[in-house]
Design a protein around this motif. Structure first.
Motif, short mmCIF file in Angstrom:
data_model
loop_
_atom_site.label_atom_id
_atom_site.label_comp_id
_atom_site.label_asym_id
_atom_site.label_seq_id
_atom_site.Cartn_x
_atom_site.Cartn_y
_atom_site.Cartn_z
N ALA A 248 6.50 9.45 4.70
CA ALA A 248 5.26 10.08 5.18
C ALA A 248 4.06 9.14 5.15
N GLU A 249 4.22 7.98 4.53
CA GLU A 249 3.11 7.04 4.41
C GLU A 249 2.96 6.20 5.68
N PRO A 250 1.72 5.90 6.10
CA PRO A 250 1.51 5.03 7.26
C PRO A 250 1.83 3.59 6.90
N PRO A 251 2.03 2.73 7.90
CA PRO A 251 2.25 1.30 7.61
C PRO A 251 1.08 0.70 6.87
N ALA B 193 11.18 5.47 -16.53
CA ALA B 193 10.85 6.86 -16.18
C ALA B 193 10.30 6.97 -14.77
N VAL B 194 9.38 6.07 -14.43
CA VAL B 194 8.75 6.13 -13.11
C VAL B 194 9.78 5.88 -12.00
N LEU B 195 10.60 4.88 -12.18
CA LEU B 195 11.54 4.51 -11.12
C LEU B 195 12.64 5.55 -10.95
N ARG B 196 13.01 6.24 -12.00
CA ARG B 196 14.00 7.32 -11.84
C ARG B 196 13.44 8.43 -10.94
N LYS B 197 12.16 8.72 -11.09
CA LYS B 197 11.52 9.72 -10.23
C LYS B 197 11.37 9.20 -8.80
N VAL B 198 11.01 7.92 -8.69
CA VAL B 198 10.88 7.32 -7.36
C VAL B 198 12.22 7.35 -6.62
N ALA B 199 13.30 7.09 -7.33
CA ALA B 199 14.62 7.07 -6.70
C ALA B 199 14.98 8.43 -6.11
N VAL B 200 14.52 9.51 -6.75
CA VAL B 200 14.87 10.86 -6.30
C VAL B 200 13.87 11.38 -5.27
N GLU B 201 12.59 11.29 -5.58
CA GLU B 201 11.56 11.91 -4.74
C GLU B 201 10.88 10.92 -3.80
N GLY B 202 11.04 9.62 -4.06
CA GLY B 202 10.32 8.61 -3.31
C GLY B 202 10.64 8.52 -1.83
N PRO B 203 11.91 8.64 -1.41
CA PRO B 203 12.20 8.46 0.02
C PRO B 203 11.38 9.36 0.94
N GLU B 204 11.24 10.63 0.56
CA GLU B 204 10.47 11.55 1.40
C GLU B 204 8.99 11.18 1.40
N ARG B 205 8.47 10.83 0.23
CA ARG B 205 7.06 10.43 0.14
C ARG B 205 6.80 9.16 0.95
N PHE B 206 7.73 8.20 0.82
CA PHE B 206 7.54 6.92 1.50
C PHE B 206 7.57 7.10 3.02
N GLN C 292 0.82 -1.22 0.00
CA GLN C 292 0.00 0.00 0.00
C GLN C 292 0.85 1.27 0.00
N PRO C 293 1.83 1.42 0.90
CA PRO C 293 2.66 2.64 0.82
C PRO C 293 3.48 2.74 -0.45
N LEU C 294 3.93 1.61 -0.99
CA LEU C 294 4.66 1.65 -2.26
C LEU C 294 3.76 2.13 -3.38
N ASP C 295 2.53 1.62 -3.42
CA ASP C 295 1.59 2.07 -4.45
C ASP C 295 1.32 3.58 -4.33
N ALA C 296 1.24 4.07 -3.09
CA ALA C 296 0.98 5.50 -2.88
C ALA C 296 2.14 6.35 -3.39
N VAL C 297 3.36 5.84 -3.28
CA VAL C 297 4.52 6.57 -3.78
C VAL C 297 4.58 6.53 -5.30
N ILE C 298 4.25 5.40 -5.88
CA ILE C 298 4.34 5.21 -7.33
C ILE C 298 3.24 5.97 -8.08
#
Length: 416
Positions: free
Chosen positions: A129-132, A114-127, A52-58
């Protein structure tokens, strides 16, 4: 991580999320080295704990939700990037190769890149903030109703880390394992990821894997030395070995011949003995026993921290048939118990309907039946484990500071 390990992890994700099957039933890939097989299992487990949190980041980087084969590649790579801390270049490159190697996703390799390059840069902060990951409603609803929203959230948080490995030590054995800690209940706790088969005492049968919570029902029976004890629904045999090691004359019954094969193997490794019977527990009859252990089939909702695939595979439709079966097994087990004997009922479930409610209902059905009040402190546990009807209720958020416990319910019954 080798591409082969990632391919195997992706296959495991497809097995669970597309085919709806438990990881325990996934055939082993003989082409994988032991190291790659272990890495694949860890990565698949890591991903399933965070879907669920991975989907929210993607999601913000997608125009529309891709087909499941492509989504699973994104989830797997995102888990490696955001949870495991993998090297961005290697992870993205491998994900693109995975997409190109599979016919349903060949045309989506560009999107994956394309998606994973953005996740690699911006994903850590988004992830962060996500609940378990939330429990499905059929588990989370009853948990919230019984213990409240705060406990529900702490249980969900307890499902995130990889759990430690608990061992039961054969009475009288001296086992020294580096990194192990002795729990107040007597179990030995190893760090998560330990190769159990290599620890001192395993090959010689002095220890076996058994969650600390699962080791407690046998202790509710008290002194079983010399007693005739029936272990119903016995596979894989952890409790049968406990009973045999304590000097009981054990009869172990299980419906599955293949699962009973594991009991045979475990008994042989530990040098313990028990009479093994492959039969339906509801049909089994024998002279009354001094004590009976009924580890009833259940939703296993208390074991999600060890089996993160479970919420993705099982559903609410299993609850009612299982509770009816538990009731029938409990009634039948009582017919096999000597007057004054002890019957311990237990389930590895978080659902009160599979635990507390079964005991209160059984007390109403059977005149003279009573609960032998359990004392968790005497077992090395906490007062918080006490359940109002006299049993013990354990949850994954308990002892969280030292690695937690499986969700478990147990109660000892007797009828003079």
């Amino acid at each position: 991580m080798a591409l082969e390990a990632r391919q195997a992890a992706l296959k495991a994700l497809d097995w669970v999320l597309r085919e709806g099957r438990m990881l325990a039933h996934l055939p082993a890939d003989p082409r994988l080295s032991p190291g790659d097989a272990a890495r694949a299992a860890r990565l698949a487990s890591l991903t399933l704990r965070h879907v669920q949190p991975l989907d929210a980041v993607i999601a913000p980087y997608l125009d529309r939700k891709p087909p499941l084969p492509a989504l699973n590649i994104l989830r797997l790579a995102a888990a490696e990037l955001l949870v495991a801390g993998g090297d961005a270049h290697g992870v993205v490159d491998s994900a693109v190769k995975l997409a190109k190697a599979r016919r349903p996703t060949q045309r989506m390799a560009g999107m994956v890149n394309a998606v994973l390059r953005k996740v690699a840069v911006e994903g850590p902060e988004r992830f962060a903030a996500e609940p378990p990951q939330r429990l499905p409603g059929w588990i989370g609803g009853p948990v919230k109703k019984r213990w409240g929203a705060e406990v529900l959230r702490t249980i969900e948080a307890a499902h995130v880390p990889l759990p430690p490995i608990d061992l039961t030590v054969k009475p009288g054995a001296t086992v020294e394992i580096e990194g192990a800690t002795r729990l107040p209940t007597g179990s030995l706790r190893l760090p998560a990821g330990t190769q159990v088969s290599a620890v001192p005492g395993y090959a010689t049968g002095d220890v076996w894997v058994q969650d600390a919570a699962a080791a407690l029902p046998v202790r509710l029976m008290g002194n079983v030395a010399g007693a005739r004890v029936l272990d119903l629904c016995a596979a894989p045999g952890g409790k049968a070995m406990q009973l045999a090691a304590l000097g009981a004359h054990v009869t172990a019954v299980d419906l599955s011949d293949s699962r009973m094969g594991r009991v045979r193997e475990n008994l042989a490794r530990t040098g313990l003995t028990a009479e093994l019977v492959v039969a339906d527990a509801l049909d089994y009859t024998a002279a009354p026993f001094d004590a009976i252990l009924l580890d009833a089939p259940c939703t296993a909702s208390g074991t999600i921290r060890r089996h993160p695939d479970l919420p993705h595979v099982k559903s609410w439709t299993e609850v009612e048939p299982l509770t009816r079966l538990q009731m029938r097994l409990l009634d039948h087990a009582l017919t096999l118990l000597k007057p004054g004997g002890t019957l311990v009922y237990c389930t590895c479930s978080l659902l009160p309907v599979e635990g507390e409610h079964q005991i209160t209902a059984a007390l109403k059905r059977h005149d003279g039946l009573c609960v032998i009040p359990a004392d968790p402190v005497a077992l090395g546990g906490d007062d918080a484990w006490r359940s109002p009807e006299g049993g013990l209720r354990l949850r994954p958020d308990m002892w969280a500071e030292i690695g937690g416990l499986d969700g478990f319910y147990m109660a000892a019954l007797t009828r003079p």
